[in-house]
Design an enzyme around this catalytic site. Sequence first.
Site, PDB file in Angstrom:
ATOM      1  N   ARG A   1     -13.263   3.915 -20.625  1.00 13.14           N
ATOM      2  CA  ARG A   1     -14.243   3.535 -21.638  1.00 13.14           C
ATOM      3  C   ARG A   1     -14.463   2.024 -21.563  1.00 13.14           C
ATOM      4  O   ARG A   1     -13.841   1.337 -20.752  1.00 13.14           O
ATOM      5  CB  ARG A   1     -13.744   3.925 -23.046  1.00 13.14           C
ATOM      6  CG  ARG A   1     -13.533   5.418 -23.246  1.00 13.14           C
ATOM      7  CD  ARG A   1     -14.837   6.192 -23.391  1.00 13.14           C
ATOM      8  NE  ARG A   1     -15.602   5.776 -24.557  1.00 13.14           N
ATOM      9  CZ  ARG A   1     -15.426   6.262 -25.784  1.00 13.14           C
ATOM     10  NH1 ARG A   1     -14.482   7.175 -26.015  1.00 13.14           N
ATOM     11  NH2 ARG A   1     -16.165   5.841 -26.795  1.00 13.14           N
TER      12      ARG A   1
ATOM     13  N   HIS B   1      -0.514  -3.672  -9.489  1.00 14.02           N
ATOM     14  CA  HIS B   1      -0.966  -3.379  -8.122  1.00 14.02           C
ATOM     15  C   HIS B   1      -2.492  -3.317  -8.146  1.00 14.02           C
ATOM     16  O   HIS B   1      -3.077  -2.231  -8.270  1.00 14.02           O
ATOM     17  CB  HIS B   1      -0.362  -2.064  -7.650  1.00 14.02           C
ATOM     18  CG  HIS B   1      -0.607  -1.756  -6.213  1.00 14.02           C
ATOM     19  ND1 HIS B   1       0.304  -1.064  -5.430  1.00 14.02           N
ATOM     20  CD2 HIS B   1      -1.650  -2.028  -5.389  1.00 14.02           C
ATOM     21  CE1 HIS B   1      -0.181  -0.920  -4.213  1.00 14.02           C
ATOM     22  NE2 HIS B   1      -1.366  -1.491  -4.167  1.00 14.02           N
TER      23      HIS B   1
ATOM     24  N   HIS C   1      -7.872   0.533 -11.579  1.00  8.61           N
ATOM     25  CA  HIS C   1      -6.969   0.354 -12.728  1.00  8.61           C
ATOM     26  C   HIS C   1      -6.838  -1.133 -13.022  1.00  8.61           C
ATOM     27  O   HIS C   1      -7.665  -1.687 -13.737  1.00  8.61           O
ATOM     28  CB  HIS C   1      -5.625   1.068 -12.533  1.00  8.61           C
ATOM     29  CG  HIS C   1      -5.103   1.101 -11.139  1.00  8.61           C
ATOM     30  ND1 HIS C   1      -4.799  -0.039 -10.419  1.00  8.61           N
ATOM     31  CD2 HIS C   1      -4.822   2.145 -10.324  1.00  8.61           C
ATOM     32  CE1 HIS C   1      -4.337   0.307  -9.232  1.00  8.61           C
ATOM     33  NE2 HIS C   1      -4.351   1.617  -9.128  1.00  8.61           N
TER      34      HIS C   1
ATOM     35  N   GLU D   1       1.802  -6.405  -6.440  1.00  8.14           N
ATOM     36  CA  GLU D   1       1.879  -5.539  -5.267  1.00  8.14           C
ATOM     37  C   GLU D   1       0.498  -5.393  -4.636  1.00  8.14           C
ATOM     38  O   GLU D   1      -0.523  -5.532  -5.312  1.00  8.14           O
ATOM     39  CB  GLU D   1       2.363  -4.146  -5.657  1.00  8.14           C
ATOM     40  CG  GLU D   1       3.727  -4.090  -6.280  1.00  8.14           C
ATOM     41  CD  GLU D   1       4.134  -2.658  -6.602  1.00  8.14           C
ATOM     42  OE1 GLU D   1       5.345  -2.446  -6.799  1.00  8.14           O
ATOM     43  OE2 GLU D   1       3.264  -1.770  -6.654  1.00  8.14           O
TER      44      GLU D   1
ATOM     45  N   THR E   1      -2.267   6.753  -4.229  1.00  5.63           N
ATOM     46  CA  THR E   1      -1.077   5.974  -4.535  1.00  5.63           C
ATOM     47  C   THR E   1      -0.374   5.660  -3.230  1.00  5.63           C
ATOM     48  O   THR E   1      -0.674   6.259  -2.187  1.00  5.63           O
ATOM     49  CB  THR E   1      -0.135   6.747  -5.486  1.00  5.63           C
ATOM     50  OG1 THR E   1       0.935   5.892  -5.894  1.00  5.63           O
ATOM     51  CG2 THR E   1       0.421   7.992  -4.817  1.00  5.63           C
TER      52      THR E   1
ATOM     53  N   HIS F   1       8.915   4.093  -7.045  1.00  4.86           N
ATOM     54  CA  HIS F   1       7.997   5.208  -6.822  1.00  4.86           C
ATOM     55  C   HIS F   1       8.649   6.515  -7.240  1.00  4.86           C
ATOM     56  O   HIS F   1       9.608   6.972  -6.635  1.00  4.86           O
ATOM     57  CB  HIS F   1       7.507   5.309  -5.374  1.00  4.86           C
ATOM     58  CG  HIS F   1       6.107   5.866  -5.284  1.00  4.86           C
ATOM     59  ND1 HIS F   1       5.820   7.198  -5.449  1.00  4.86           N
ATOM     60  CD2 HIS F   1       4.914   5.262  -5.077  1.00  4.86           C
ATOM     61  CE1 HIS F   1       4.510   7.389  -5.331  1.00  4.86           C
ATOM     62  NE2 HIS F   1       3.944   6.224  -5.112  1.00  4.86           N
TER      63      HIS F   1
ATOM     64  N   GLY G   1       6.236   2.796 -13.097  1.00  4.65           N
ATOM     65  CA  GLY G   1       4.934   2.810 -13.739  1.00  4.65           C
ATOM     66  C   GLY G   1       4.521   4.158 -14.294  1.00  4.65           C
ATOM     67  O   GLY G   1       4.413   4.339 -15.498  1.00  4.65           O
ATOM     68  N   HIS G   2       4.277   5.130 -13.412  1.00  7.95           N
ATOM     69  CA  HIS G   2       3.708   6.405 -13.853  1.00  7.95           C
ATOM     70  C   HIS G   2       4.605   7.090 -14.887  1.00  7.95           C
ATOM     71  O   HIS G   2       4.147   7.485 -15.969  1.00  7.95           O
ATOM     72  CB  HIS G   2       3.477   7.326 -12.662  1.00  7.95           C
ATOM     73  CG  HIS G   2       2.806   8.608 -13.027  1.00  7.95           C
ATOM     74  ND1 HIS G   2       1.441   8.755 -13.074  1.00  7.95           N
ATOM     75  CD2 HIS G   2       3.320   9.817 -13.404  1.00  7.95           C
ATOM     76  CE1 HIS G   2       1.135   9.980 -13.459  1.00  7.95           C
ATOM     77  NE2 HIS G   2       2.248  10.648 -13.663  1.00  7.95           N
TER      78      HIS G   2
END
Length: 252
Positions: free
Chosen positions: A24, A49, A56, A81, A111, A202, A225-226
């Site tokens: 948005r 990253h 993103h 990164e 990714t 990761h 992160g995720h």
Amino acid sequence: MTNIPATTALSVNLNKVALVRNTRHLGIPSVLFAASMCLDAGANGITVHPRPDARHIRAQDVHDLSALLSRDWPGVEFNIEGNPFHNLMDFVRERRPHQATFVPDSEDQATSDHGWRFPDDAERLRPLVAEAKSLGVRVSLFMDPEPQMMAAVKAIGADRVELYTEGYAASRGTSRADGVLKLYVETARAAQAVGLEVNAGHDLSRDNLSDFLRAVRGVREVSIGHAFVSDALELGYEATTREYLRCIADAQ
């Protein structure tokens, strides 16, 4: 004898916060607010990253986070990164983060999914490693768990390796798990034996982080992160930060 750090630093990757925001044009959720909440709760660093398509983290986020950390958390590590043959080096030259993690991802990758290859990538990486270090930036190379490559990483001047841990996460609960984890242990030892420090990242999560750190000794930093942002949707930034710090503490 390897110098084992007293604890492993937690660096929070904010890419997925920016990914939600970018759906948005309202500016929410705020990447700066997320960073502030995590750092207030005890996180040791922030990772971003920024990819060339800015799907993103955007360039402005990098600049804003750099300014925020310099002003309010001067001792906190900022890790940027990316692929040094795409857009990473522009950020390194302008912002001079504490650490630059070189990742060999293509522009259309969803990714990161593999590490650098040696000797194939050695000579083209060498001048960029040297440039980043001349700017006072620590260099970490994103690497698969392959012990035989660690000496070559050291030879081109890198300071650290970030072990790509998707293989570890995917093997959990399978017959391959012990063998896969052993390979990470051997790779970390090979890196440390030639004078490299070891990061990891990761698919690390609350479910697998402690076991990884118990086995792979001397990890200086994990970048998450995720799973972190997924947990934060349910627990909040502060509680999630404390949970990951607990996982790290449990492994010591």
